[in-house]
Design a protein around this motif. Sequence first.
Motif, PDB file in Angstrom:
ATOM      1  N   MET A 234      64.108  35.071 -38.753  1.00  0.00           N
ATOM      2  CA  MET A 234      64.706  33.826 -39.254  1.00  0.00           C
ATOM      3  C   MET A 234      66.235  33.856 -39.104  1.00  0.00           C
ATOM      4  O   MET A 234      66.839  32.856 -38.707  1.00  0.00           O
ATOM      5  CB  MET A 234      64.330  33.616 -40.716  1.00  0.00           C
ATOM      6  CG  MET A 234      62.884  33.209 -40.920  1.00  0.00           C
ATOM      7  SD  MET A 234      62.525  32.821 -42.648  1.00  0.00           S
ATOM      8  CE  MET A 234      61.886  34.392 -43.213  1.00  0.00           C
ATOM      9  N   LEU A 235      66.846  34.992 -39.406  1.00  0.00           N
ATOM     10  CA  LEU A 235      68.305  35.105 -39.314  1.00  0.00           C
ATOM     11  C   LEU A 235      68.788  34.973 -37.867  1.00  0.00           C
ATOM     12  O   LEU A 235      69.895  34.483 -37.616  1.00  0.00           O
ATOM     13  CB  LEU A 235      68.778  36.428 -39.924  1.00  0.00           C
ATOM     14  CG  LEU A 235      68.604  36.543 -41.433  1.00  0.00           C
ATOM     15  CD1 LEU A 235      68.836  37.985 -41.892  1.00  0.00           C
ATOM     16  CD2 LEU A 235      69.537  35.586 -42.171  1.00  0.00           C
ATOM     17  N   ALA A 236      67.963  35.406 -36.909  1.00  0.00           N
ATOM     18  CA  ALA A 236      68.346  35.331 -35.493  1.00  0.00           C
ATOM     19  C   ALA A 236      68.491  33.895 -35.012  1.00  0.00           C
ATOM     20  O   ALA A 236      69.135  33.641 -33.991  1.00  0.00           O
ATOM     21  CB  ALA A 236      67.335  36.090 -34.634  1.00  0.00           C
ATOM     22  N   THR A 237      67.924  32.930 -35.749  1.00  0.00           N
ATOM     23  CA  THR A 237      68.099  31.521 -35.382  1.00  0.00           C
ATOM     24  C   THR A 237      69.447  30.989 -35.872  1.00  0.00           C
ATOM     25  O   THR A 237      69.855  29.906 -35.484  1.00  0.00           O
ATOM     26  CB  THR A 237      66.974  30.637 -35.966  1.00  0.00           C
ATOM     27  OG1 THR A 237      67.052  30.641 -37.387  1.00  0.00           O
ATOM     28  CG2 THR A 237      65.605  31.110 -35.511  1.00  0.00           C
ATOM     29  N   ARG A 238      70.124  31.762 -36.727  1.00  0.00           N
ATOM     30  CA  ARG A 238      71.394  31.332 -37.329  1.00  0.00           C
ATOM     31  C   ARG A 238      72.604  32.098 -36.824  1.00  0.00           C
ATOM     32  O   ARG A 238      73.736  31.721 -37.101  1.00  0.00           O
ATOM     33  CB  ARG A 238      71.333  31.510 -38.840  1.00  0.00           C
ATOM     34  CG  ARG A 238      70.217  30.752 -39.501  1.00  0.00           C
ATOM     35  CD  ARG A 238      70.218  31.061 -40.972  1.00  0.00           C
ATOM     36  NE  ARG A 238      69.120  30.418 -41.657  1.00  0.00           N
ATOM     37  CZ  ARG A 238      68.904  30.508 -42.941  1.00  0.00           C
ATOM     38  NH1 ARG A 238      69.713  31.232 -43.691  1.00  0.00           N
ATOM     39  NH2 ARG A 238      67.892  29.898 -43.497  1.00  0.00           N
TER      40      ARG A 238
ATOM     41  N   HIS B  86      76.189  32.779 -45.342  1.00  0.00           N
ATOM     42  CA  HIS B  86      76.825  33.674 -44.371  1.00  0.00           C
ATOM     43  C   HIS B  86      76.285  33.461 -42.957  1.00  0.00           C
ATOM     44  O   HIS B  86      76.442  34.329 -42.091  1.00  0.00           O
ATOM     45  CB  HIS B  86      76.614  35.127 -44.804  1.00  0.00           C
ATOM     46  CG  HIS B  86      77.107  35.401 -46.183  1.00  0.00           C
ATOM     47  ND1 HIS B  86      78.438  35.592 -46.472  1.00  0.00           N
ATOM     48  CD2 HIS B  86      76.442  35.472 -47.367  1.00  0.00           C
ATOM     49  CE1 HIS B  86      78.571  35.792 -47.773  1.00  0.00           C
ATOM     50  NE2 HIS B  86      77.379  35.725 -48.342  1.00  0.00           N
ATOM     51  N   ALA B  87      75.649  32.316 -42.716  1.00  0.00           N
ATOM     52  CA  ALA B  87      75.074  32.024 -41.398  1.00  0.00           C
ATOM     53  C   ALA B  87      76.143  32.178 -40.319  1.00  0.00           C
ATOM     54  O   ALA B  87      77.294  31.796 -40.499  1.00  0.00           O
ATOM     55  CB  ALA B  87      74.504  30.608 -41.376  1.00  0.00           C
ATOM     56  N   GLY B  88      75.750  32.777 -39.212  1.00  0.00           N
ATOM     57  CA  GLY B  88      76.656  32.983 -38.091  1.00  0.00           C
ATOM     58  C   GLY B  88      77.288  34.359 -38.066  1.00  0.00           C
ATOM     59  O   GLY B  88      77.768  34.805 -37.027  1.00  0.00           O
TER      60      GLY B  88
ATOM     61  N   THR C  35      67.009  40.835 -30.554  1.00  0.00           N
ATOM     62  CA  THR C  35      66.377  39.514 -30.624  1.00  0.00           C
ATOM     63  C   THR C  35      64.885  39.757 -30.843  1.00  0.00           C
ATOM     64  O   THR C  35      64.369  40.840 -30.509  1.00  0.00           O
ATOM     65  CB  THR C  35      66.587  38.686 -29.344  1.00  0.00           C
ATOM     66  OG1 THR C  35      65.996  39.389 -28.241  1.00  0.00           O
ATOM     67  CG2 THR C  35      68.071  38.433 -29.070  1.00  0.00           C
ATOM     68  N   PRO C  36      64.188  38.782 -31.397  1.00  0.00           N
ATOM     69  CA  PRO C  36      62.755  38.983 -31.658  1.00  0.00           C
ATOM     70  C   PRO C  36      61.943  39.354 -30.417  1.00  0.00           C
ATOM     71  O   PRO C  36      60.912  40.002 -30.534  1.00  0.00           O
ATOM     72  CB  PRO C  36      62.310  37.631 -32.218  1.00  0.00           C
ATOM     73  CG  PRO C  36      63.537  37.061 -32.833  1.00  0.00           C
ATOM     74  CD  PRO C  36      64.666  37.502 -31.933  1.00  0.00           C
TER      75      PRO C  36
END
Length: 188
Positions: free
Chosen positions: A66-70, A43-45, A91-92
Motif C-alpha cells: 500500500m505504501l508503494a502506491t504513495r 508522511h506520504a511520499g 517494489t511489490p
Amino acid sequence: MSVVDLKALARDVARDRRAKAHAAHAQLAHQACQLLVGFLTPHAGKITAGYMPIQTEIDPLPAMTMLATRGPVCVPVVERKAAPLRFDLWTPDCKMMRGSYGANVPARSDPVVPQIIIVPLLAFNRDGHRLGYGGGFYDRTSAQLRDTNSAVMAIGLAYSGQEMRDFPVSPLDAPLDAIVTETEVMTF
C-alpha cells in the motif's frame, strides 16, 4: 549477571512469546498493516523502509504494498556484521534473492536513504524500546541516519502479545518513535 546475559535470557522469552502470538494472531497482521498505513498517511511520499519477514515476525508486506502506491519503499540489506544496514529500493513486483540472515533482498541493488524505518522486533515496552536479535543493525542504522537527519522515524511493528515490561535497555539501544500492533499505535 551482565546486561548481555540478561538480554540473552530476555530474547529467549521474547522469541517464545512472539511465536505464540504469531500462531494465535497471524491473521491479525493485516489489521496492524492498516493501522501502520493510516499512521503514515501524513508522511506520504517519504522513502519508507520495510523489511522482508523471517521466522515469526509480523508480516509488513501488505503495508509495504500500500505504501508503494504513495512513495518509494525500500528494504534492508546486511552488508557485514557490526555495520549499519544499507537499503535497496523495493517494489511489490521486483525480483528478490536470498540475502544474509535468511531475509530476501532485491536482486538488483538500487540504494536509497530512508526517512522512515519500519523495524521488526522480538519484544517492546511502553517506553518505546525494542528488544532485537542482538546484532545491533537497527540501532546502528537509526543512530547513523539520525546523525544526518534528525527527522528520521523508527516505527516498531509487532503483535500486541510481544509486549514485555522487563528487559534490559542499554544506552546504545535506539528508541522507537512509535510502535504499531494489531490493536493500537503508540507514539513516543
